[in-house]
Design an enzyme around this catalytic site. Structure first.
Site, mmCIF file in Angstrom:
data_model
loop_
_atom_site.group_PDB
_atom_site.id
_atom_site.type_symbol
_atom_site.label_atom_id
_atom_site.label_comp_id
_atom_site.label_asym_id
_atom_site.label_seq_id
_atom_site.Cartn_x
_atom_site.Cartn_y
_atom_site.Cartn_z
ATOM 1 N N ASN A 138 0.875 -1.175 0.000
ATOM 2 C CA ASN A 138 0.000 0.000 0.000
ATOM 3 C C ASN A 138 0.908 1.219 0.000
ATOM 4 O O ASN A 138 1.482 1.559 1.030
ATOM 5 C CB ASN A 138 -0.901 -0.041 1.242
ATOM 6 C CG ASN A 138 -1.758 1.216 1.367
ATOM 7 O OD1 ASN A 138 -1.790 2.048 0.464
ATOM 8 N ND2 ASN A 138 -2.437 1.340 2.494
ATOM 9 N N LYS B 10 0.141 4.220 -0.229
ATOM 10 C CA LYS B 10 -0.502 5.402 0.380
ATOM 11 C C LYS B 10 -0.260 6.626 -0.507
ATOM 12 O O LYS B 10 -0.183 6.478 -1.734
ATOM 13 C CB LYS B 10 -0.021 5.579 1.821
ATOM 14 C CG LYS B 10 -0.228 4.292 2.647
ATOM 15 C CD LYS B 10 -0.055 4.444 4.128
ATOM 16 C CE LYS B 10 -0.278 3.095 4.810
ATOM 17 N NZ LYS B 10 -0.170 3.154 6.267
ATOM 18 N N HIS C 285 -9.567 0.863 5.017
ATOM 19 C CA HIS C 285 -8.315 1.150 5.716
ATOM 20 C C HIS C 285 -8.583 2.113 6.870
ATOM 21 O O HIS C 285 -9.394 3.034 6.739
ATOM 22 C CB HIS C 285 -7.287 1.742 4.749
ATOM 23 C CG HIS C 285 -5.903 1.730 5.305
ATOM 24 N ND1 HIS C 285 -5.486 2.642 6.252
ATOM 25 C CD2 HIS C 285 -4.855 0.900 5.091
ATOM 26 C CE1 HIS C 285 -4.228 2.362 6.580
ATOM 27 N NE2 HIS C 285 -3.829 1.306 5.893
ATOM 28 N N GLU D 50 -6.984 4.540 7.931
ATOM 29 C CA GLU D 50 -6.764 5.959 7.607
ATOM 30 C C GLU D 50 -7.992 6.544 6.915
ATOM 31 O O GLU D 50 -8.346 7.704 7.143
ATOM 32 C CB GLU D 50 -5.489 6.101 6.747
ATOM 33 C CG GLU D 50 -4.236 5.852 7.588
ATOM 34 C CD GLU D 50 -3.040 5.314 6.810
ATOM 35 O OE1 GLU D 50 -3.033 5.382 5.569
ATOM 36 O OE2 GLU D 50 -2.100 4.806 7.474
ATOM 37 N N GLU E 54 -5.406 -5.101 10.404
ATOM 38 C CA GLU E 54 -4.398 -4.067 10.620
ATOM 39 C C GLU E 54 -4.695 -3.340 11.931
ATOM 40 O O GLU E 54 -5.521 -2.410 11.948
ATOM 41 C CB GLU E 54 -4.432 -3.043 9.473
ATOM 42 C CG GLU E 54 -4.053 -3.601 8.136
ATOM 43 C CD GLU E 54 -3.413 -2.539 7.241
ATOM 44 O OE1 GLU E 54 -2.345 -2.817 6.684
ATOM 45 O OE2 GLU E 54 -3.963 -1.424 7.134
ATOM 46 N N GLY F 253 2.497 2.085 10.952
ATOM 47 C CA GLY F 253 3.461 3.178 10.856
ATOM 48 C C GLY F 253 4.143 3.518 12.169
ATOM 49 O O GLY F 253 4.805 4.541 12.288
ATOM 50 N N SER G 56 3.464 -2.285 10.456
ATOM 51 C CA SER G 56 4.900 -2.372 10.730
ATOM 52 C C SER G 56 5.486 -3.739 10.391
ATOM 53 O O SER G 56 6.377 -4.243 11.088
ATOM 54 C CB SER G 56 5.206 -1.988 12.187
ATOM 55 O OG SER G 56 4.802 -0.653 12.437
HETATM 56 P P1 13P Z 1 3.029 0.211 7.745
HETATM 57 O O1 13P Z 1 3.526 -1.068 7.129
HETATM 58 O O2 13P Z 1 3.768 1.432 7.287
HETATM 59 O O3 13P Z 1 2.892 0.106 9.233
HETATM 60 O O4 13P Z 1 1.530 0.423 7.179
HETATM 61 C C1 13P Z 1 0.637 -0.624 7.227
HETATM 62 C C2 13P Z 1 -0.554 -0.247 6.445
HETATM 63 O O5 13P Z 1 -1.313 0.632 6.818
HETATM 64 C C3 13P Z 1 -0.794 -0.948 5.163
HETATM 65 O O6 13P Z 1 -2.075 -0.690 4.678
#
Ligand code: 13P
Length: 256
Positions: free
Chosen positions: A10, A12, A98, A100, A170, A176, A216
């Site tokens: 992803n 982002k 997601h 976010e 997740e 992150g 992560s």
């Molecule tokens: P990270 O791997 O940066 O923690 O992000 C995970 C994520 O949100 C994938 O959709």
């Protein structure tokens, strides 16, 4: 029953057009040269890259997905992109739910159920994310939270429709932050998700559903996570922006 292993990146809101195309080409070359298993690799890019990278992905093991769609088929929704538009450039997946999008863009379970329907109508496979916050984990309410996210976002689907869905667990506190869920914590939740699917759709559907872990995940922890019985791969954020790290995660199956 066997189910598909998948590692999905992803990206982002990262990478300009040139950077994205060049990262994707590197990933395709490395996957072709180095990956021997039959795990599927998916890259979910910003919309601007989709048309070009789907053309680069023809004939190899790397599929392409979007990170969002609008729920309507078309119309006066300035700035939005439909499932049909994403499908028309050759993408096959879309990330939905997601954390976010839920947290920063107010996406509710009800809206997500509509987006899932829009994706399936246009033969896009949803990578549907669920996850609890730190507070929900600490208060012990997380199983109920995850169950509600599944029920409200997905359980209106019949079994044939649900078979198109890939799930991703997740935990919000792991995204992150460098705070990966331990393999035991992740396995516990993945087993709970599979049991919840079994109650609603039956054992066969539950056993054939791919459930990814995200948060992560990196080349050092991926193999132990993927070795867990109910973890079928990963949804990778930060580490998917580096071809070497991402492809090492793809290669982490059966290496624990
Ligand atoms: P990270 O791997 O940066 O923690 O992000 C995970 C994520 O949100 C994938 O959709």
């Amino acid at each position: 029953m066997s189910r598909k292993n998948i590692v999905a990146g992803n990206w982002k809101m990262n990478l300009n057009y040139e950077e994205g195309v060049s990262l994707f080409s590197e990933i395709v070359n490395m996957v072709n040269d180095e990956v021997v298993g039959n795990q599927e690799v998916v890259v979910c890019s910003p919309f601007i890259h989709l048309n070009s990278i789907t053309k680069l992905s023809t004939g190899n093991k790397v599929s392409v997905g979007a990170q969002n769609i609008h729920q309507a088929a078309s119309g006066a929704y300035t700035g939005e992109i439909s499932a049909a538009q994403v499908k028309s450039v050759g993408a096959t997946y879309v990330i939905l739910g997601h954390s976010e999008r839920r947290a920063y863009f107010g996406e509710t379970d009800e809206l997500l159920a509509q987006k899932v329907d829009a994706a399936l109508e246009h033969q896009l496979k949803p990578i549907f994310c669920i996850g609890e916050t730190k507070e929900e984990r600490e208060s012990g309410s997380f199983f109920a939270v995850l169950q509600a996210q599944l029920e409200k976002g997905l359980f209106h689907l019949d079994a044939a429709e649900f078979a198109q869905v890939v799930l991703a667990y997740e935990p919000v506190w792991a995204i992150g932050t460098g705070l990966t869920a331990s393999p035991e914590q992740a396995q516990e939740v993945h087993a709970f998700i599979r049991a919840t699917l079994a109650k609603h759709y039956g054992e066969d559907v539950a056993e054939s559903t791919t459930i990814l872990y995200g948060g992560s995940c990196n080349p050092s922890n991926a193999s132990t996570l993927f070795a867990q019985k109910d973890i079928d791969g990963g949804l990778i954020g930060g580490a998917s922006l580096k071809s070497r790290d991402f492809v090492d995660i793809v290669k982490a199956f059966n290496q624990a």
